[in-house]
Scaffold this motif. Sequence first.
Motif, PDB file in Angstrom:
ATOM      1  N   GLU A  90       0.675  -1.001   0.067  1.00 37.70           N
ATOM      2  CA  GLU A  90      -0.112  -0.088   0.020  1.00 37.70           C
ATOM      3  C   GLU A  90       0.926   1.236  -0.145  1.00 37.70           C
ATOM      4  O   GLU A  90       0.541   2.073  -0.577  1.00 37.70           O
ATOM      5  CB  GLU A  90      -0.897   0.053   1.356  1.00 37.70           C
ATOM      6  N   TYR A 121      -4.111 -12.015  -4.699  1.00 32.14           N
ATOM      7  CA  TYR A 121      -5.288 -11.412  -5.595  1.00 32.14           C
ATOM      8  C   TYR A 121      -5.166  -9.584  -5.041  1.00 32.14           C
ATOM      9  O   TYR A 121      -5.431  -8.947  -5.847  1.00 32.14           O
ATOM     10  CB  TYR A 121      -6.901 -11.690  -4.785  1.00 32.14           C
ATOM     11  N   CYS A 122      -4.682  -9.559  -3.905  1.00 31.10           N
ATOM     12  CA  CYS A 122      -4.449  -8.082  -3.531  1.00 31.10           C
ATOM     13  C   CYS A 122      -3.372  -7.129  -4.603  1.00 31.10           C
ATOM     14  O   CYS A 122      -3.316  -6.062  -4.662  1.00 31.10           O
ATOM     15  CB  CYS A 122      -3.724  -7.853  -2.058  1.00 31.10           C
ATOM     16  N   LEU A 125      -4.898  -5.394  -7.534  1.00 33.05           N
ATOM     17  CA  LEU A 125      -5.737  -4.228  -7.156  1.00 33.05           C
ATOM     18  C   LEU A 125      -4.989  -3.102  -7.154  1.00 33.05           C
ATOM     19  O   LEU A 125      -3.790  -2.795  -6.999  1.00 33.05           O
ATOM     20  CB  LEU A 125      -6.521  -4.385  -5.749  1.00 33.05           C
ATOM     21  N   ASN A 126      -6.022  -1.770  -7.514  1.00 35.76           N
ATOM     22  CA  ASN A 126      -5.604  -0.480  -7.422  1.00 35.76           C
ATOM     23  C   ASN A 126      -5.189  -0.097  -5.963  1.00 35.76           C
ATOM     24  O   ASN A 126      -4.031   0.517  -5.790  1.00 35.76           O
ATOM     25  CB  ASN A 126      -6.567   0.462  -7.866  1.00 35.76           C
ATOM     26  N   LYS A 127      -5.935  -0.588  -5.008  1.00 25.94           N
ATOM     27  CA  LYS A 127      -5.275  -0.282  -3.784  1.00 25.94           C
ATOM     28  C   LYS A 127      -6.041  -1.493  -2.858  1.00 25.94           C
ATOM     29  O   LYS A 127      -7.155  -2.152  -3.378  1.00 25.94           O
ATOM     30  CB  LYS A 127      -6.030   1.063  -3.356  1.00 25.94           C
ATOM     31  N   THR A 129      -7.990  -1.526  -0.565  1.00 22.79           N
ATOM     32  CA  THR A 129      -9.360  -1.647   0.154  1.00 22.79           C
ATOM     33  C   THR A 129     -10.443  -1.873  -0.763  1.00 22.79           C
ATOM     34  O   THR A 129     -11.508  -1.850  -0.487  1.00 22.79           O
ATOM     35  CB  THR A 129      -9.530  -0.142   0.652  1.00 22.79           C
ATOM     36  N   ASP A 130      -9.910  -2.142  -2.002  1.00 21.82           N
ATOM     37  CA  ASP A 130     -10.842  -2.354  -3.285  1.00 21.82           C
ATOM     38  C   ASP A 130     -11.174  -3.894  -2.665  1.00 21.82           C
ATOM     39  O   ASP A 130     -12.234  -4.541  -3.389  1.00 21.82           O
ATOM     40  CB  ASP A 130     -10.145  -2.480  -4.341  1.00 21.82           C
ATOM     41  N   HIS A 131     -10.522  -4.564  -1.929  1.00 20.05           N
ATOM     42  CA  HIS A 131     -10.910  -5.964  -1.740  1.00 20.05           C
ATOM     43  C   HIS A 131     -11.898  -6.087  -0.529  1.00 20.05           C
ATOM     44  O   HIS A 131     -11.684  -5.306   0.263  1.00 20.05           O
ATOM     45  CB  HIS A 131      -9.504  -6.629  -1.184  1.00 20.05           C
ATOM     46  N   PRO A 132     -12.855  -6.955  -0.642  1.00 20.19           N
ATOM     47  CA  PRO A 132     -13.779  -6.706   0.373  1.00 20.19           C
ATOM     48  C   PRO A 132     -13.522  -7.160   1.759  1.00 20.19           C
ATOM     49  O   PRO A 132     -14.022  -6.647   2.751  1.00 20.19           O
ATOM     50  CB  PRO A 132     -15.015  -7.942  -0.157  1.00 20.19           C
ATOM     51  N   TYR A 134     -10.582  -6.259   3.114  1.00 18.05           N
ATOM     52  CA  TYR A 134      -9.849  -5.153   3.639  1.00 18.05           C
ATOM     53  C   TYR A 134     -10.433  -3.974   3.350  1.00 18.05           C
ATOM     54  O   TYR A 134      -9.782  -2.681   3.062  1.00 18.05           O
ATOM     55  CB  TYR A 134      -8.436  -5.452   3.101  1.00 18.05           C
ATOM     56  N   SER A 135     -11.714  -3.795   3.232  1.00 16.25           N
ATOM     57  CA  SER A 135     -12.419  -2.626   3.003  1.00 16.25           C
ATOM     58  C   SER A 135     -12.408  -1.475   3.685  1.00 16.25           C
ATOM     59  O   SER A 135     -12.136  -0.221   3.495  1.00 16.25           O
ATOM     60  CB  SER A 135     -13.855  -2.978   2.525  1.00 16.25           C
TER      61      SER A 135
END
Length: 663
Positions: A90, A121-122, A125-127, A129-132, A134-135
Amino acid sequence: MSLIKEEPIKIILGFLKSHEYYKALISLEQESSIKLHSYGKEIDFLYDLIIEGRFEDAEKFISPLRSRSEFNHTRVLFEIRKEKFLEALENSETPNLQDLVAELKEIESLSNKEEFNTLCYCLSLNKITDHPEYSDWDMWRGRFKCFEQCMSFFGLIFPITPYVRSSITLEELLNNAENKAQSPGPKESSRYSPSQQLKPSESSFVINESENEKDTMKKTVSWNMEKNEDSEVCEESKKVFIEEIDVHESEENEMIRMSYENREIEYMEEKSPQEVQSEESSEKYVPTNFELMSQFDPSYLREISQVKDQQPIRAACFNNDGDYFVLGTNSKSLKVCSLHNIVDGLVYNEQQGRDQYIDIVFEMHNVHIGSVYCVDWSYSGNFIASGSNDKTIKLLKCPDFLTLQENNSETVIYSNGKFLTGEGDLPTIIDKTLTGHDGTIRAVLFHPNDDSILYSGGLGDACLKIWNTETGTCIQNLHEHKGAIYSIAASGDGQLVSTVGTDRKIRIWDSKSNKCSFSMNAESFSDMNSVSLNFSINNFKSLTHGKVAALYSTKINTETPSQKLISVGHNDGVVSLWDLTAGKLYSKYTFHTLECRSVEFSSNSSWLATGSFDSTLGLVEVNKGQVFKFEPHMDKIVSVRWHPSLPILLSTSADKTARIFSI
């Protein structure tokens, strides 16, 4: 409603935790040095490592527990590395994919398939928090949750005091503060008022502990304590109140009071046996040594106990753990004293009305043929070194003092190669004499990380000697001083050694090259008696004090104070402070009227203790310049020492006593 000074902050911390404001919670803890809750020394130490993002240190910290069958080392390691990976992913604007993949491979063997796939999968992702899952993730929430996961596993091997929310809400706290503001009571003036802050050049007030003054001191209200407007004002002003938790209205008169004079818990009405049994079964909150030191308040300082001798006591030193100290006397003896009773009383509040005493466990007579001028205890605890005006250094290999203490009801006395007193199987006493000085030895100091290296200095040859304690030979003579060396101090990592003496130069030595790196000129000052560094080994012990922490403390990368200061005590009573980085005078104090013989920084570097031939003991709050003076002895004070990690002071005097002071 009366609150101790920590309770309002803890109530606010509890509010922040309940609303999951983790960043604010952590910031307030760090700013106030008060934790929402202490789970025990070992767990608190791990908490600091994780909250500060020192993940590699946290891994090293738990490594000694790998072999413990009841401890799930793999899961704790997974939680730490997972948080480390998430922050690396991050926080980096241009993540190095190769490094992240390498970190994932290290995590793979620690996690199950589902957990590993989630972290993989993280990466796409762009960030985060896009992962459910780790929202709501952010760095502070992640670290706090990481600690909570680790704590659940540590609870299987260490006793953990459960967290109990305060019964007082933040709203009630604010209402109480508002009510106080609307109807303030008259405040009693106190000579301990913080408003009496002194500039370095000003003289300070004196706390004279003569019999008449002691009574006055006991009646003095502590800082910021308000008087009650009732008939019991005189009696109640002596008390520091503890807020009563979960008390029903019918029990309002059962006010729990902590006595200012002896910290003994009293009850205004007798509790039922059921209540007493319930309270005894619950675990007590045990503050860490660092917390106790951070809360040090000199207005509560009092004499706890003392050791007497037939002659003046010149020198003193604590061992690394702080459970014993050694005294060097004019009667040519070493006295090893136990502090267990006093430490337990301070940390666990277990004195229960009993007298707190010092056990003289071991006494070695005729150590020298002259007076003992200086002593030092090696960091490992295996050796005690002493220097004398007989021009020799004595090295004593320490026997098991705890076993001696447990097996003997009286002091074990050893003299001229044999035991004069003692019971059971007594140990073989091994000592060694080092010769080479041509004058009185005024200072001895073990290398902080190597028992085989000992520094010494004194009158006569005006050189700093370095000894190999294993062979008993002097391996180097460092000639830079133009006069006698009176005091030696070292940095916590052992890389720097500082010496002072009669040539009025503060010399800094590189311990690797054994050369003088530079010196600071103090020719405008009088001769120098004592030197102390605010980044010595003593200043780190309170942060690493604990069972697991002790295993790790030799490897810890402890942060040194932001400003490195050197304190010096002078012949005319002046106490000077020098900025090591700038290489110049920082400030000076003139509150002593006669020779300042001893200076030493506290374990948290916030306080400087000084001892003088004017029979006074000084305490300087370094950051504010505020000074307190006490007069606890009847004659000259020769040395003063801080406990390695607790708010305990030890002073020795020409009045033939060594005295222990604590809050």
